[in-house]
Design an enzyme around this catalytic site. Structure first.
Site, PDB file in Angstrom:
ATOM      1  N   SER A 130       9.465 -62.445 -11.216  1.00 12.74           N
ATOM      2  CA  SER A 130       9.328 -60.687 -10.949  1.00 12.74           C
ATOM      3  C   SER A 130       8.346 -61.096 -10.069  1.00 12.74           C
ATOM      4  CB  SER A 130       8.078 -59.946 -12.520  1.00 12.74           C
ATOM      5  OG  SER A 130       7.551 -58.870 -11.903  1.00 12.74           O
ATOM      6  N   TYR A 154       1.336 -60.064 -18.751  1.00  7.79           N
ATOM      7  CA  TYR A 154       2.499 -60.011 -18.216  1.00  7.79           C
ATOM      8  C   TYR A 154       3.006 -60.918 -17.311  1.00  7.79           C
ATOM      9  CZ  TYR A 154       7.029 -59.214 -16.110  1.00  7.79           C
ATOM     10  OH  TYR A 154       8.107 -58.353 -15.742  1.00  7.79           O
ATOM     11  N   LYS A 158       4.866 -64.870 -16.481  1.00  5.14           N
ATOM     12  CA  LYS A 158       6.011 -64.909 -15.708  1.00  5.14           C
ATOM     13  C   LYS A 158       5.335 -66.027 -14.907  1.00  5.14           C
ATOM     14  CE  LYS A 158       8.909 -62.048 -16.421  1.00  5.14           C
ATOM     15  NZ  LYS A 158       9.599 -61.843 -17.235  1.00  5.14           N
ATOM     16  N   PHE A 183      11.982 -57.650  -7.447  1.00  7.01           N
ATOM     17  CA  PHE A 183      11.164 -56.722  -7.532  1.00  7.01           C
ATOM     18  C   PHE A 183      10.966 -55.053  -7.928  1.00  7.01           C
ATOM     19  CE2 PHE A 183       8.360 -57.975  -3.852  1.00  7.01           C
ATOM     20  CZ  PHE A 183       8.794 -59.047  -3.946  1.00  7.01           C
TER      21      PHE A 183
END
Ligand code: WQD
Length: 343
Positions: A130, A154, A158, A183
């Site tokens: 992400s 979060y 990632k 995105f």
């Protein structure tokens, strides 16, 4: 050729399953339906005209994952499974570290075990990362060599998984890894049969706008209109989920063909403000989207959009859909499924 999709019944996963079938692959959906719905499997069969295999279970169950991999012998795995609500991750960090990082460790260990049993194969993985790993970028557009940081558990999960994959590739060069930094995924399959179905009150802009347009919510709260942007509202790189799905097919094909690992942005390279989205959605739906300006949301950045040049160079991929396409397809899904998959 089979491709295993962990979290394959989810928003991005389901659209990628459709795109893989169209590209001649045989997707296997693996999902525990913690944040998705079983009816998605029927919708996938309707769209693709064929049965899509389902493995129902949890990526944290490593022995079960090994069994799935041995039975299906996929040529590649796309890892979507995980939790993705930024706000929830701040409130429940352990849930995110356990499910996202623990789930990735479990999958990678299962892949490594099965690879050891078949050394001639090359473990091939596409990871759903992400743009949130860029934190608050100093400038835009963002290229892949920008510094990474995290502003919430979060995004941290990632970032840690990206680092795990890098360490694994150093230790075991046989691994072929494609990291895709999304995105802002929005929109839906043009059939209106699959789309974004957030549980509860949507955190993200597009599903919230769609629910206002369909009459489920009274108005949109615009989180701040005093940002240093053209109209004062936040600017993001919204990318049609169909373009995102095509990016995953291009990533799989590139790994299978060339074997070189990569990390690329999947974005359009264009930024749109909150008010741009509101206007485009009103035009696409023919419905008003009333809004009120509210205080800024903690953790939001002013603007974030991609430089997608590397994905074009390495994968031969670029986004083709416009914001109007995204709104038209999101509206078709929302108006046909006012309560998502529960309706
Ligand atoms: C977009 C813009 C808000 C809701 C997050 C995650 C990212 C990815 C996508 C998972 C911002 C504004 C929003 C609302 C608003 N998720 N907004 N009113 O925050 O850019 O990205 O979702 O992979 O990792 O970080 O997306 O859609 O929440 O916000 O004004 O009710 O819309 O302030 O400017 P975001 P978003």
């Amino acid at each position: 050729m089979k491709i295993l999709l962990t979290g394959g019944a989810g928003y991005i996963g389901s659209h990628t399953a459709v795109a893989l079938v169209a590209a001649g692959f045989d997707p296997i959906v693996l999902d525990n339906f913690a944040n998705s719905h079983p009816v998605v499997m029927e919708r996938l069969a309707t769209i693709t005209g064929r049965h899509i295999a389902l493995e129902r279970g949890d990526v944290l169950d490593t022995p079960w994952l090994e069994d799935v991999l041995r039975r299906h012998q996929p040529v590649g795995v796309v890892h979507f499974a995980g939790d993705k609500a930024v706000g929830e991750s701040v409130a429940l960090p352990l849930k995110y570290f356990h499910n996202n990082i623990g789930g990735a460790v479990s999958l990678l260990r299962a892949m490594e075990t099965v690879h050891t049993e078949n050394p001639a194969t090359a473990p091939t993985l596409v990871f759903s990362s992400s743009a949130t790993v860029y934190g608050d970028p100093a400038t835009v557009p963002i290229t892949e060599n920008f510094p990474r940081s995290h502003t919430n558990p979060y995004g941290h999960s990632k970032l840690v998984i990206e680092d795990m994959l890098s360490a694994l590739r150093t230790a075991s060069p046989a691994w072929r890894v494609g990291v895709l930094r999304y995105f802002n995924p929005v929109g839906a399959h043009p059939s209106g049969l699959i789309g974004e179905d957030p549980a509860g009150i949507p955190n993200n802009l597009m599903p919230f706008v769609a629910q206002v347009a369909v009459g489920q919510r009274e108005h949109l709260n615009v989180y701040g209109d005093d940002y240093p942007t053209p109209d004062g509202t936040g600017v993001r790189d919204y990318i049609h989920v169909q373009d995102l799905a095509a990016g995953h097919v291009a990533a799989i094909k590139t790994l299978l063909r060339q074997g070189e690992s990569f990390t690329v942005n999947l974005g359009t390279g264009r930024g749109h403000s909150v008010l741009d989205v509101v206007k485009a959605f009103e035009a696409a739906s023919g419905k008003p989207v009333p809004y009120r300006v509210a205080p800024r949301r903690a953790g939001d950045v002013a603007q974030c959009w991609a430089d997608p040049a590397l994905a074009l160079r390495l994968l031969g991929w670029q986004a083709l859909h416009t914001l109007d396409d995204m709104c038209a397809d999101a509206w078709r899904w929302q108006s046909a499924n006012p309560n998502g998959y529960r309706s």
